[in-house]
Enzyme design. Structure first.
Site, short mmCIF file in Angstrom:
data_model
loop_
_atom_site.label_atom_id
_atom_site.label_comp_id
_atom_site.label_asym_id
_atom_site.label_seq_id
_atom_site.Cartn_x
_atom_site.Cartn_y
_atom_site.Cartn_z
CB SER A 1 -5.62 -1.00 -3.25
OG SER A 1 -4.52 -1.81 -3.46
N GLY A 2 -3.35 0.79 -4.74
CA GLY A 2 -2.28 0.70 -5.81
C GLY A 2 -2.03 -0.74 -6.18
CG LEU A 3 -1.89 -5.41 -4.26
CD1 LEU A 3 -0.48 -5.70 -4.58
CD2 LEU A 3 -2.46 -6.17 -2.70
CG ASP B 1 1.74 -2.21 -5.44
OD1 ASP B 1 2.02 -1.24 -5.96
OD2 ASP B 1 1.67 -2.24 -4.18
CG ASP C 1 -1.76 3.22 -2.36
OD1 ASP C 1 -0.79 4.16 -2.19
OD2 ASP C 1 -1.33 1.85 -2.48
CG ASP D 1 2.06 3.46 -5.46
OD1 ASP D 1 1.48 2.95 -4.59
OD2 ASP D 1 2.14 3.05 -6.46
CD GLU E 1 3.99 3.63 -0.38
OE1 GLU E 1 3.00 3.24 -0.51
OE2 GLU E 1 4.75 2.81 -0.90
CE LYS F 1 4.76 0.65 -4.02
NZ LYS F 1 3.46 0.67 -3.18
CG ASN G 1 2.99 -4.87 -2.16
OD1 ASN G 1 2.84 -5.72 -1.40
ND2 ASN G 1 1.84 -4.19 -2.39
CB SER G 2 4.35 -3.11 2.26
OG SER G 2 4.51 -1.79 1.77
NE ARG H 1 2.07 2.50 2.83
CZ ARG H 1 1.78 1.70 2.09
NH1 ARG H 1 0.31 2.04 1.55
NH2 ARG H 1 2.42 0.40 1.80
CG HIS I 1 2.24 -0.72 5.71
ND1 HIS I 1 1.00 -1.46 6.09
CD2 HIS I 1 2.45 -1.52 4.50
CE1 HIS I 1 0.61 -2.07 5.30
NE2 HIS I 1 1.38 -2.49 4.22
C1 SPV Z 1 -2.16 -1.13 -1.30
O1 SPV Z 1 -3.29 -1.75 -0.95
O2 SPV Z 1 -1.62 -0.64 -2.40
C2 SPV Z 1 -1.31 -0.70 0.14
C3 SPV Z 1 -1.36 -1.63 1.09
O3 SPV Z 1 -0.58 0.20 -0.17
S1 SPV Z 1 -0.10 -2.66 0.96
O4 SPV Z 1 -0.30 -3.60 -0.12
O5 SPV Z 1 -0.17 -3.51 2.16
O6 SPV Z 1 1.22 -1.93 0.84
MG MG Z 2 0.03 0.63 -2.26
#
Ligand code: SPV
Ligand code: MG
Length: 289
Positions: free
Chosen positions: A48-50, A60, A87, A89, A116, A122, A124-125, A160, A191
């Site tokens: 996970s990027g986060l 993130d 991930d 990004d 994505e 970017k 974080n979503s 994504r 997402h």
């Molecule tokens: C991550 O885990 O880095 C993701 C999922 O991309 S989210 O945090 O929901 O964007």
């Molecule tokens: Mg991510």
């Protein structure tokens, strides 16, 4: 065979996605957390990027380099026998960067990557902010560049779309998902940060391509895997649950330690040294004199 010598993680992932059961991945950020995911019985790990960003105590927001993310994913894939989905990004830039990303991750034995359609850099979503997307043609160019670069048929490219996160609606999300599948993506992640699974279930109901759908039910956590499988999803990613558990668990233990002034106060609630050794793959057993 040691995990690092195991062949074809991409082919393992493809085989899983071809099966009838929902594949379950969970987020991790280093070798240890990947090993905990494997030990818990998940079939794949989400680098996970986060989580990796949070492990540096950073947002993130495209702050870490591709090499830092790659090294983290490599540590995870080296520690476990199950596939790692990294991930990536936005793919760290344009089509050339995506091609370089595919080449680099594949060479390190990672099963696949996810890219994505957000603008670089970017965020974080979940961030309450404007989420800008690149035009569809720019993103399909990235998919094509990435797919053209892979050395084996096994490596997986998950595309994504953040259209729902950006508030662009279902038509835009489905249009982008279809375009990305048609450009050669091996799986599609639409997402959503809705509180309800309704949005994502509608995407699955309208899906008309023979390309697996992926879901990340963080905000719509009330949904059950049975519903996701019945809707046609092939892969569910629990993106950050290990990280959040670690923050809660470590914080509670350290607070108790600070308050009581003795390690005895927390000993019953923390892992034994033997368990630490076991997770490290230590060749010796723990001994107290
Ligand atoms: C991550 O885990 O880095 C993701 C999922 O991309 S989210 O945090 O929901 O964007
Ligand atoms: Mg991510």
């Amino acid at each position: 065979m040691t995990p690092s010598a195991a062949p074809g993680r991409g082919s393992t992932l493809r085989h899983l996605l071809d099966g009838d059961t929902l594949v379950r991945a969970v987020g991790a950020h280093n070798g240890l957390t990947a090993r905990l995911a494997e030990r818990a019985g998940f079939e794949a790990v989400w680098a996970s990027g986060l989580e990796v960003s949070a492990s540096y105590a950073l947002p993130d927001a495209s702050l870490l380099s591709m090499t830092q993310f790659l090294d983290a994913a490599d540590a995870m894939q080296t520690a476990i026998a199950i596939p790692v989905i990294a991930d990536c990004d936005t793919g760290f830039g344009g089509p050339l960067n995506v091609a370089h990303t595919v080449r680099s991750y594949e060479r390190r034995g990672i099963a696949g990557i996810c890219v994505e359609d957000k603008v670089f850099p970017k965020i974080n979503s979940f961030a309450h902010a404007h989420h800008a997307l690149v035009p569809i043609e720019d993103f399909t160019a990235k998919i094509k560049a990435g797919k053209a670069e892979q050395a084996s048929d096994d490596f997986l490219f998950i595309a994504r779309t953040e259209a729902l996160v950006a508030g662009l609606g279902m038509d835009e999300a489905l249009g982008r998902a279809r375009a990305y599948a048609d450009a050669g993506a091996d799986a599609i992640l639409v997402h959503s940060v809705s509180r309800s699974p309704a949005q994502i279930l509608s995407v699955a109901a309208a899906w008309d391509r023979d390309v697996p759908l992926v879901t990340v039910p963080t905000t719509y956590s009330s949904v059950h895997e049975r519903q996701l499988a019945a809707a046609g999803f092939k892969l569910v990613i629990y993106a950050n649950h290990g990280l959040r558990a670690a923050i809660t668990g470590v914080s509670a233990t350290l607070a108790a330690l600070a308050e009581h002034g003795s390690g005895a106060a927390v000993e019953p609630q923390i892992a034994t040294m033997s368990e630490v050794f076991e997770l490290q793959g230590s060749a010796w057993t723990y001994e107290i004199h």
